[in-house]
Scaffold this active site. Structure first.
Site, PDB file in Angstrom:
ATOM      1  N   VAL A 229       0.857  -1.322  -0.191  1.00  0.00           N
ATOM      2  CA  VAL A 229       0.135   0.173  -0.036  1.00  0.00           C
ATOM      3  C   VAL A 229       0.816   1.325  -0.060  1.00  0.00           C
ATOM      4  CG1 VAL A 229      -1.733   1.174   1.384  1.00  0.00           C
ATOM      5  CG2 VAL A 229      -1.950  -1.337   1.086  1.00  0.00           C
TER       6      VAL A 229
ATOM      7  N   ARG B 215      13.725  -1.601   6.623  1.00  0.00           N
ATOM      8  CA  ARG B 215      15.162  -1.977   6.065  1.00  0.00           C
ATOM      9  C   ARG B 215      15.355  -1.026   4.982  1.00  0.00           C
ATOM     10  NH1 ARG B 215      12.580  -6.684   6.980  1.00  0.00           N
ATOM     11  NH2 ARG B 215      11.785  -6.780   4.933  1.00  0.00           N
TER      12      ARG B 215
ATOM     13  N   LYS C 158      -7.023  -0.830  10.827  1.00  0.00           N
ATOM     14  CA  LYS C 158      -8.211  -1.021  11.269  1.00  0.00           C
ATOM     15  C   LYS C 158      -8.130  -1.667  12.681  1.00  0.00           C
ATOM     16  CE  LYS C 158      -7.160  -5.059   8.598  1.00  0.00           C
ATOM     17  NZ  LYS C 158      -6.591  -4.806   7.308  1.00  0.00           N
TER      18      LYS C 158
ATOM     19  N   GLU D  27     -10.464   6.165   5.951  1.00  0.00           N
ATOM     20  CA  GLU D  27     -11.366   5.495   5.080  1.00  0.00           C
ATOM     21  C   GLU D  27     -10.796   4.246   4.557  1.00  0.00           C
ATOM     22  OE1 GLU D  27     -14.359   4.727   3.499  1.00  0.00           O
ATOM     23  OE2 GLU D  27     -14.472   7.148   3.372  1.00  0.00           O
TER      24      GLU D  27
ATOM     25  N   VAL E 269     -11.622   0.076   6.365  1.00  0.00           N
ATOM     26  CA  VAL E 269     -12.512  -0.640   5.967  1.00  0.00           C
ATOM     27  C   VAL E 269     -12.879  -0.688   4.475  1.00  0.00           C
ATOM     28  CG1 VAL E 269     -15.018  -1.123   6.956  1.00  0.00           C
ATOM     29  CG2 VAL E 269     -13.441  -0.062   8.335  1.00  0.00           C
TER      30      VAL E 269
ATOM     31  N   GLY F 271     -11.320  -0.948   1.669  1.00  0.00           N
ATOM     32  CA  GLY F 271     -10.486  -0.616   0.739  1.00  0.00           C
ATOM     33  C   GLY F 271     -10.968   0.630  -0.151  1.00  0.00           C
TER      34      GLY F 271
ATOM     35  N   ASP G 177      -9.837  -9.730  11.161  1.00  0.00           N
ATOM     36  CA  ASP G 177      -9.835  -8.918  10.415  1.00  0.00           C
ATOM     37  C   ASP G 177     -11.421  -8.146  10.207  1.00  0.00           C
ATOM     38  OD1 ASP G 177      -8.588  -7.350   7.955  1.00  0.00           O
ATOM     39  OD2 ASP G 177     -10.505  -8.016   7.267  1.00  0.00           O
TER      40      ASP G 177
ATOM     41  N   LYS H 217     -13.060  -4.382  11.594  1.00  0.00           N
ATOM     42  CA  LYS H 217     -13.848  -3.627  10.538  1.00  0.00           C
ATOM     43  C   LYS H 217     -15.141  -3.270  11.206  1.00  0.00           C
ATOM     44  CE  LYS H 217     -10.884  -4.856   6.682  1.00  0.00           C
ATOM     45  NZ  LYS H 217     -11.007  -5.688   5.759  1.00  0.00           N
TER      46      LYS H 217
ATOM     47  N   GLY I 148      -5.968  -4.653  -1.717  1.00  0.00           N
ATOM     48  CA  GLY I 148      -5.045  -4.601  -2.414  1.00  0.00           C
ATOM     49  C   GLY I 148      -4.083  -3.267  -2.650  1.00  0.00           C
TER      50      GLY I 148
END
Length: 430
Positions: free
Chosen positions: A17, A49, A107, A131, A134, A136, A203, A207, A306
């Site tokens: 991301v 790193r 989240k 935003e 939750v 994407g 997960d 959310k 993604g």
């Protein structure tokens, strides 16, 4: 009038991301400048790193000292995409203390400590936007806390994890077993090497806590959310669902009690009618169905994870926060004025699909029906099939509380004619 001095942005995390956020900030720099009213400058990127080559990012911007980066004092906005509880929590609060607003996709942290983070943002007069935490790229948080701010939201129900939806969709459409579908999701990159957070509902529960808090103006934490994984869902469950005109989804459900005095938040597999809009959500997509007094029924749909979709949500927040920065204002903070209690799962009322293995002999159905009646659970339909002294009995109830259903099942297990409870599945969306 366009401001020429750039707004400086610190990026915490440069994985899938973070790297996409940096790329979009670079390639869309002119458009972002026009939309914000001032240029934005990537002033530093904190990573674990520093030796790794990161395409499109000036190595001079890369640092392993995230604390020093957020303490610089000239940073306007910190984008946090490292995830987890620590050091993210400390870095975010430090950013507020040193004058920066924060955009986060975290989240887990927001579900656990959202109230404290909002309080810190308010104390220092800064923004906290999330935003991307939750669903994407799907615009969901802002519509709930801004567009629907004048409405009364009664229910939020959705598919908020793409990995689990991909797995269940494969089981539904191909007849694959759970492990086979999970293996395919892993091979295609939809599932992590350790899929526990997804398939066990952690997960989605985080959310759900965020969505419930915003929808009901009430503080809902991760620990308030009932959570049930999907590893026990079988091909037989899908066959039963199809016989009822349903499919199975892992749902996050946040709802206001009928009397408006409490709320519940839960995550679990459920049968849902094929006529419901969520039933048609395929693959790794997410969708959230919102029911409110004035607006009625709304559905938000799109890619829920993604690099690019999540980065889109992050950049949308960045634009909003930068605009606020230029105007000297802040956006909406936490709204928890309702302070409604969060009811336990035992109080939740819904329908149930129960599959029993029973002896194939006269009187079994009467015994089972008596147990349901004794616990105040009304039966909608019953289907029985038997062969060679063994039988299966499928019972679909009318709406009943989770507590009453639990008592019913415990009593059924004590019957000599009941060999076992093959499955219990909630039925939602009706």
């Amino acid at each position: 009038m366009m401001r020429t001095r750039p707004l400086k942005v610190a990026l915490l995390g440069c994985g899938v991301v973070g790297s996409e956020v940096a790329r979009i900030m670079t390639t869309h720099a002119d458009d972002l400048t026009a939309r914000i009213g001032a240029p934005v400058e990537l002033a530093g990127v904190a990573v674990r790193r520093a030796s790794r080559v990161r395409e499109g990012i000036d190595p001079a911007l890369v640092t392993t000292d995230a604390t020093a980066l957020v303490k610089r004092g000239d940073i306007d906005v910190v984008i946090e995409v490292i995830g987890g509880i620590e050091p993210a929590r400390t870095l975010i609060t430090t950013a507020f203390e040193h004058g920066a607003s924060v955009v986060s996709a975290n989240k887990a942290l927001l579900a656990q400590d959202g109230a404290a983070l909002h309080a810190a943002a308010e104390e220092h007069g800064r923004d906290l936007y999330y935003e991307a935490a939750v669903a994407g790229a799907i615009p969901l948080i802002r519509p709930l806390r801004e567009s629907l701010a004048g409405d009364k939201i009664n229910r939020v129900m959705g598919i908020v994890n793409g990995t689990t939806n991909f797995i269940l969709d494969k089981m539904d459409t191909t007849g694959a077993g759970y492990q086979e579908a999970l293996d395919e999701a892993t091979a295609l990159g939809y599932a992590e090497a350790d899929p526990t957070a997804d398939v066990e509902g952690f997960d989605a529960a985080a959310k759900a806590a965020i969505l419930a808090g915003i929808a009901f103006h009430t503080r809902v934490r991760f620990d308030d959310v009932y959570r049930e994984g999907m590893a026990e869902v079988t091909a037989a469950d899908f066959a039963s669902a199809k016989e009822m005109g349903c499919t199975i989804k892992l749902l996050a459900i946040c709802e206001r009690a009928a009397d408006g005095a409490s709320v519940t938040a839960r995550v679990h597999p459920a049968m849902i009618p094929l006529s419901h809009p969520l039933a048609s959500v395929r693959g790794a997509y997410n969708a959230v169905f919102v029911e409110s007094d004035a607006a009625g029924q709304l559905m938000f749909y799109g890619p829920g994870a993604g690099g690019s979709p999540t980065a889109s949500a992050v950049l949308g927040d960045l634009v909003a926060v930068c605009r606020n920065r230029l105007s000297g204002a802040t956006g909406p903070g936490e709204s928890a004025y309702a302070a409604l209690p969060v009811s336990p799962m035992g109080d939740v009322v819904t329908r149930y699909h129960i599959s029993l293995d029973v002896a194939d002999k006269p009187g079994v159905l009467a015994q089972v029906a008596t147990v349901f009646a004794e616990h105040g659970v009304s039966i909608d339909t019953v289907r029985q099939q038997g062969k060679d002294g063994e039988a299966s009995l499928v019972v679909v109830t009318h709406r009943a509380s989770d507590a009453s259903l639990t008592g019913t099942v415990e009593a059924l297990r004590k019957l000599d004619t009941v060999r076992g409870v093959a499955s219990i599945m909630r039925v939602e969306g009706e």
